[in-house]
Design an enzyme around this catalytic site. Structure first.
Site, PDB file in Angstrom:
ATOM      1  N   ASP A   1       0.847  -1.195   0.000  1.00 16.13           N
ATOM      2  CA  ASP A   1       0.000   0.000   0.000  1.00 16.13           C
ATOM      3  C   ASP A   1       0.880   1.241   0.000  1.00 16.13           C
ATOM      4  OD1 ASP A   1      -2.241   1.615   0.032  1.00 16.13           O
ATOM      5  OD2 ASP A   1      -2.909   1.034   2.032  1.00 16.13           O
ATOM      6  N   LYS A   2       0.240   2.358  -0.294  1.00 15.74           N
ATOM      7  CA  LYS A   2       0.891   3.665  -0.328  1.00 15.74           C
ATOM      8  C   LYS A   2       0.033   4.657   0.429  1.00 15.74           C
ATOM      9  CE  LYS A   2       0.180   7.700  -2.799  1.00 15.74           C
ATOM     10  NZ  LYS A   2      -1.140   8.353  -3.017  1.00 15.74           N
ATOM     11  N   HIS A   3       0.677   5.597   1.098  1.00 14.64           N
ATOM     12  CA  HIS A   3      -0.060   6.659   1.780  1.00 14.64           C
ATOM     13  C   HIS A   3       0.545   7.999   1.415  1.00 14.64           C
ATOM     14  CE1 HIS A   3      -2.414   8.737   4.828  1.00 14.64           C
ATOM     15  NE2 HIS A   3      -1.318   9.438   5.077  1.00 14.64           N
ATOM     16  N   SER A   4      -0.323   8.979   1.122  1.00 13.90           N
ATOM     17  CA  SER A   4       0.116  10.343   0.867  1.00 13.90           C
ATOM     18  C   SER A   4      -0.349  11.243   1.999  1.00 13.90           C
ATOM     19  CB  SER A   4      -0.478  10.852  -0.456  1.00 13.90           C
ATOM     20  OG  SER A   4      -0.265  12.247  -0.601  1.00 13.90           O
TER      21      SER A   4
ATOM     22  N   THR B   1      -9.093  10.835  -2.072  1.00 12.70           N
ATOM     23  CA  THR B   1      -9.194   9.803  -3.113  1.00 12.70           C
ATOM     24  C   THR B   1     -10.593   9.212  -3.185  1.00 12.70           C
ATOM     25  OG1 THR B   1      -6.840   9.274  -2.918  1.00 12.70           O
ATOM     26  CG2 THR B   1      -8.254   7.595  -3.888  1.00 12.70           C
TER      27      THR B   1
ATOM     28  N   ARG C   1      -7.907  15.586  19.041  1.00  9.39           N
ATOM     29  CA  ARG C   1      -6.807  16.397  18.507  1.00  9.39           C
ATOM     30  C   ARG C   1      -7.340  17.650  17.832  1.00  9.39           C
ATOM     31  NH1 ARG C   1      -4.203  12.610  14.454  1.00  9.39           N
ATOM     32  NH2 ARG C   1      -2.997  14.442  13.897  1.00  9.39           N
TER      33      ARG C   1
ATOM     34  N   SER D   1      -1.655   7.798  13.903  1.00  5.23           N
ATOM     35  CA  SER D   1      -2.923   7.794  13.177  1.00  5.23           C
ATOM     36  C   SER D   1      -2.782   7.105  11.829  1.00  5.23           C
ATOM     37  CB  SER D   1      -3.410   9.233  12.990  1.00  5.23           C
ATOM     38  OG  SER D   1      -4.571   9.276  12.200  1.00  5.23           O
TER      39      SER D   1
ATOM     40  N   LYS E   1      -3.764   2.475  11.033  1.00  5.37           N
ATOM     41  CA  LYS E   1      -4.704   2.017  10.004  1.00  5.37           C
ATOM     42  C   LYS E   1      -3.999   1.154   8.969  1.00  5.37           C
ATOM     43  CE  LYS E   1      -5.986   6.239   9.303  1.00  5.37           C
ATOM     44  NZ  LYS E   1      -6.304   7.561   9.815  1.00  5.37           N
ATOM     45  N   LYS E   2      -2.794   1.545   8.579  1.00  2.00           N
ATOM     46  CA  LYS E   2      -2.068   0.771   7.574  1.00  2.00           C
ATOM     47  C   LYS E   2      -1.643  -0.596   8.129  1.00  2.00           C
ATOM     48  CE  LYS E   2      -2.346   3.778   4.293  1.00  2.00           C
ATOM     49  NZ  LYS E   2      -3.208   3.495   3.119  1.00  2.00           N
TER      50      LYS E   2
END
Length: 461
Positions: free
Chosen positions: A104-107, A144, A192, A207, A211-212
């Site tokens: 997976d990828k996260h931005s 997304t 937060r 955070s 999730k990942k």
């Protein structure tokens, strides 16, 4: 296969004393407030109370503020992240026939950032399995899921069994987070936001990674944006976040690296929801080629393919990713993913038949000739949101049709009789006029300029 929880972190009971042995919660919070490092067990016990209600909102706020002021040790960050992961379900892929490593990828978010729509099918075409859990837009950054929901019928929130079946069959599925994935994060984020600690790097890291990690990944690549359109505009802050994310992920046992990428300009030529889907399809089918968008996508894909052990080095992985984009295999994966999630079978052939168009379309010319210089990308994102493409609260609706197309890149010639600064797609003439004024304010046009800098600014990990 089930998505059963791999244990739930025990939390403090009654808001004042832990359910098991240990110091009372107020004593732990006092220690954190004074800046004395907490033990991993104390961090785990605090994190457990996020999900089960064992901590009051006031105690969660005190914890967030203490971590914002004093930070966390490496051990503490890992403990917080794993406890938040274990507050809900952790996906187990062992009983489905996936084609390769779970990647997976996260931005960290930007304007015009449609990389996920290209990267996931590219990586799937190269042998990876990509259950990409994505989010919605908030503030000046696009989401997304909002983009994909511009596709009629697209189900962005399938149940876990359907998600796993699609990833096994197609190789990728871009979907949203369920309430059963890292529920502790949802509560912490709300606190937060209320306490002004959203930008706290240890909490951002926990955070994202909780999730990942709950997705059962074998490898994760991070796209950390730098520049005026980034969540953390200062390059030093962006690098610090990237380093924290990578070290925490590795401490939790996940292969991870990060790229620092440029967000001093809109990424690609569009910003919005449906317009970004259309641009992504044009890149998948070979009808468009924006150098910065393609560069960021292929570099991130290459990193991920190496992390997954599918290629021995970044050069070989980059070549494979480029071929998958150019020969149509990535387009095929994207089309199959759309169909599997309820969208039209001929979306790639006839995107204009499915993606809604805005009724008012206005080309915005620069008031004088010159080249595009500096851009306040955050302001561009905000004007796109004001058109209706974004939201200020999670519950706000978004408009799939509005946004910008033909966005001029830095260094390009603009002005009367030349290319526009961008084309505005709006619901009303008034909205188009407001966006026109905001766009002209956000873009500096200079008599002469230089070409934009590199899209990839650095690497961590």
């Amino acid at each position: 296969m089930s998505a059963g929880a791999q244990g739930r972190a025990p939390g403090p009971s009654g808001g004042s004393r832990d359910a098991g042995a240990g110091r009372p919660v107020p004593e732990i919070l006092r220690t954190a407030r004074e800046g004395t490092p907490l033990s991993a067990d104390e961090v785990r016990r605090l994190a457990g109370g996020l999900a089960d209600g064992g901590l009051t909102d006031a105690q969660v706020g005190a914890m967030a503020m203490a971590f914002a002021i004093h930070g966390l040790t490496d051990e503490g960050r890992v403990a917080l992240t794993l406890a938040m992961r274990d507050s809900g379900d952790v996906l187990d892929w062992s009983d489905v026939d996936v084609q390769g490593p779970i990647l997976d990828k996260h931005s960290t978010g930007g304007v015009g950032d449609k990389v996920s729509l290209l990267l996931s099918p590219i990586v799937a075409a190269c042998g990876g399995a990509v259950p990409q859990v994505s989010g919605r837009g908030l503030g000046h950054t696009g989401g997304t899921l909002d983009k994909l929901e511009a596709i009629p019928g697209y189900d962005a929130t399938p149940d876990v069994d359907r998600l796993k079946a699609i990833v096994a069959e197609v190789g990728c599925a871009i979907v949203g987070q369920t309430s059963r994935i890292a529920p502790a994060d949802g509560r912490l984020y709300g606190v937060r936001d209320a306490t002004g600690t959203v930008e706290t790097i240890p909490l951002i890291s926990a955070s994202i990674l909780s999730k990942k990690l709950a997705a059962g990944l074998d490898g994760l690549v991070l796209d950390v944006k730098c520049g005026s359109g980034a969540f953390l505009p200062d390059p030093e802050d962006s690098r610090a976040l990237a380093e924290t994310l990578v070290s925490t992920a590795r401490g939790a046992g996940l292969r991870c690296s990060a790229l620092l990428t440029d967000m001093d300009g809109v990424l690609g030529r569009t910003a919005g929801n449906g317009v970004e889907v259309a641009e992504s399809i044009a890149h998948l089918t070979g009808a468009a080629h924006d150098p910065a968008l393609v560069a960021v996508t292929l570099e991130l894909a290459a990193e991920l393919l190496v992390l997954g052990g599918l290629y021995p080095d970044v050069s070989a992985a980059h070549d494979a990713a480029r071929r998958a984009l150019e020969d149509g295999r990535a387009a095929d994966r994207f089309a199959r993913m759309v169909v599997a999630l309820g969208g039209p079978a001929d979306l790639l052939e006839r995107p204009g038949s499915y993606l809604e168009s805005a009724p008012v379309v206005v080309a915005v010319e620069a008031t004088e000739p010159g080249v595009v210089g500096t851009v306040d990308v955050r302001a561009v994102g905000l004007l796109v949101g004001a058109l209706g493409a974004g939201r200020t609260r999670d519950t706000d609706p978004v408009d799939p049709a509005v946004g910008l197309t033909e966005v001029a890149a830095r260094g390009e010639q603009v002005g009367p009789g030349e290319a526009p600064l961008a084309v505005v797609h709006a619901r009303t003439q008034d909205a188009a006029e407001r966006a026109t004024a905001a766009l002209r304010d956000a873009v500096r046009v200079a008599p002469e300029g230089t070409a934009p800098g590199p899209a990839i600014l650095g690497r961590v990990g």
